[in-house]
Scaffold this active site. Structure first.
Site, short mmCIF file in Angstrom:
data_model
loop_
_atom_site.label_atom_id
_atom_site.label_comp_id
_atom_site.label_asym_id
_atom_site.label_seq_id
_atom_site.Cartn_x
_atom_site.Cartn_y
_atom_site.Cartn_z
N ASP A 130 -12.01 3.95 10.38
CA ASP A 130 -10.64 3.43 10.53
C ASP A 130 -10.56 2.64 11.83
OD1 ASP A 130 -7.85 4.44 9.00
OD2 ASP A 130 -7.53 3.56 11.00
N TYR A 148 -0.13 -9.86 0.70
CA TYR A 148 -0.60 -8.60 0.10
C TYR A 148 -0.97 -8.82 -1.37
CZ TYR A 148 -0.43 -3.53 -0.87
OH TYR A 148 -0.72 -2.24 -1.23
N1 LIG Z 1 1.08 3.41 -0.40
C1 LIG Z 1 1.17 2.71 -1.51
O1 LIG Z 1 2.18 2.78 -2.24
C2 LIG Z 1 0.04 1.84 -1.97
C3 LIG Z 1 0.12 1.29 -3.25
C4 LIG Z 1 -0.92 0.50 -3.70
C5 LIG Z 1 -2.01 0.25 -2.90
N2 LIG Z 1 -2.05 0.79 -1.66
C6 LIG Z 1 -3.24 0.49 -0.87
O2 LIG Z 1 -3.86 1.69 -0.47
C7 LIG Z 1 -4.55 1.48 0.75
C8 LIG Z 1 -4.14 2.54 1.75
O3 LIG Z 1 -2.76 2.41 2.01
P1 LIG Z 1 -1.84 3.62 2.50
O4 LIG Z 1 -0.58 3.53 1.75
O5 LIG Z 1 -2.63 4.88 2.49
O6 LIG Z 1 -1.53 3.13 3.99
P2 LIG Z 1 -1.65 3.85 5.40
O7 LIG Z 1 -0.94 2.95 6.34
O8 LIG Z 1 -1.24 5.28 5.29
O9 LIG Z 1 -3.22 3.83 5.69
C9 LIG Z 1 -3.92 2.62 5.90
C10 LIG Z 1 -5.07 2.89 6.86
O10 LIG Z 1 -5.79 1.67 7.01
C11 LIG Z 1 -6.11 1.54 8.38
N3 LIG Z 1 -6.33 0.13 8.72
C12 LIG Z 1 -5.39 -0.85 8.76
N4 LIG Z 1 -5.96 -2.00 9.17
C13 LIG Z 1 -7.27 -1.74 9.36
C14 LIG Z 1 -8.39 -2.52 9.77
N5 LIG Z 1 -8.25 -3.82 10.13
N6 LIG Z 1 -9.61 -1.92 9.82
C15 LIG Z 1 -9.76 -0.62 9.52
N7 LIG Z 1 -8.74 0.18 9.16
C16 LIG Z 1 -7.51 -0.38 9.07
C17 LIG Z 1 -4.91 2.12 9.12
O11 LIG Z 1 -5.22 2.47 10.46
C18 LIG Z 1 -4.58 3.32 8.25
O12 LIG Z 1 -5.26 4.49 8.65
C19 LIG Z 1 -4.22 0.05 1.20
O13 LIG Z 1 -5.23 -0.83 0.79
C20 LIG Z 1 -2.95 -0.24 0.43
O14 LIG Z 1 -2.77 -1.59 0.23
C21 LIG Z 1 -1.05 1.56 -1.17
#
Ligand SMILES: NC(=O)c1ccc[n+]([C@@H]2O[C@H](COP(=O)([O-])OP(=O)(O)OC[C@H]3O[C@@H](n4cnc5c(N)ncnc54)[C@H](O)[C@@H]3O)[C@@H](O)[C@H]2O)c1
Length: 263
Positions: free
Chosen positions: A39, A158
């Site tokens: 991360d 996105y």
């Molecule tokens: N939460 C939702 O509803 C949802 C829906 C569809 C897809 N997603 C996808 O799931 C994945 C995780 O999202 P989440 O909801 O758990 O978000 P989150 O914010 O809880 O976690 C995202 C993590 O990615 C890390 N991160 C961000 N930029 C980074 C970088 N440049 N290098 C390394 N790490 C980095 C952050 O520090 C964080 O720990 C993402 O790709 C998001 O697009 C989320």
């Protein structure tokens, strides 16, 4: 889920310090694999992995990575290989959101979204692919989104990245051929994580909704099940995709969305 179906496998999960990545890392670990959480926020990754109850010789490590930086990604993969072994399961999960209409969407933020959520996963795939094919086993799981299948207003960067990674998933699956390596995308709907909670204020402004109506009116009205998903529901499915039972599933982009998107 059976507790040892991934025993001995090495899993590398990007963005694993929070939300969906953390839930996936934890489920892969509970299924028996060694796990590296990578991360941009190393402190949070270390705190998260400390919580995992290790069994026997099972290993768990935290790594720092910036998924928008090629050399950082290559260092992450070689640190994982050096400390845990060759990567068997790569989960490209790291991501973030930016909500703004096209007219005011900053191009540099658009580029960053593409870098972290499309170019970064490509570089990570490139770094593990040849060894997976040589070993005749591998799993690449890309976290796309239902926004990889439909256009959502105010999410130009996105949606573009999430559509793109479905294309990357298909090419990776085709190039993997009969090597024993599979590549699939998971397309979650709205999951209760900081990424969703943190966008509510901006969504409210964009849709001109009062804060207490955003969740129901901008999000859940589209979801037949009328709920935010639990990240563990995505984690369970990732374990299945990583297992031998999913060997024939490749090149797919599978929705887990409470019925929001059905194609
Ligand atoms: N939460 C939702 O509803 C949802 C829906 C569809 C897809 N997603 C996808 O799931 C994945 C995780 O999202 P989440 O909801 O758990 O978000 P989150 O914010 O809880 O976690 C995202 C993590 O990615 C890390 N991160 C961000 N930029 C980074 C970088 N440049 N290098 C390394 N790490 C980095 C952050 O520090 C964080 O720990 C993402 O790709 C998001 O697009 C989320």
């Amino acid at each position: 889920m059976k507790t040892d179906i991934l025993q001995g496998r090495v899993a590398l999960v990007t963005g694993g310090a929070s939300g969906i990545g953390l839930a996936i890392a934890r489920k892969l670990f509970e299924a028996g694999s060694h796990v590296a959480i990578a991360d941009v926020n190393l402190d949070r990754a270390e705190a998260a992995i400390r919580d995992f109850p290790a069994r026997d010789a099972q290993q768990k490590i935290a790594l720092q990575v910036d998924m928008s930086d090629t050399s950082s990604i290559l260092q992450m993969v070689s640190a994982c290989e050096g400390r845990l072994g060759t990567v068997d399961i790569l989960v490209n999960n790291a991501g973030f959101q930016h909500v703004a209409p096209i007219e005011t969407f900053p191009p540099e933020t658009f580029r960053k979204l593409i870098d972290v959520m499309l170019v970064g996963p490509f570089v990570a795939t490139q770094a593990v692919f040849a060894k997976m094919k040589q070993r005749r086993w591998g799993r690449i799981i890309n976290i796309s989104s239902i926004n990889g299948k439909i256009g959502a207003p105010f999410k130009a960067g996105y949606c573009s990245a999430k559509h793109g990674i479905i294309g990357l998933t298909r090419v990776t699956a085709v190039e993997a051929g009969d090597s024993g390596v599979t590549c699939n995308a998971i397309c979650p709907g709205f999951v209760d994580t900081p990424l969703v909670r943190n966008q509510l204020a901006d969504l409210g402004a964009a849709y001109q909704l009062p804060p207490d109506r955003v969740l129901d009116d901008a999000i859940l009205q589209h979801v037949p099940q009328k709920r935010l998903l639990d990240a563990a529901e995505i984690g369970d499915f990732a374990v299945f995709l990583a297992s031998d039972a999913a060997a024939a599933i490749t090149g797919q982009s599978i929705n887990i969305s409470g019925g929001y998107v059905m194609h």
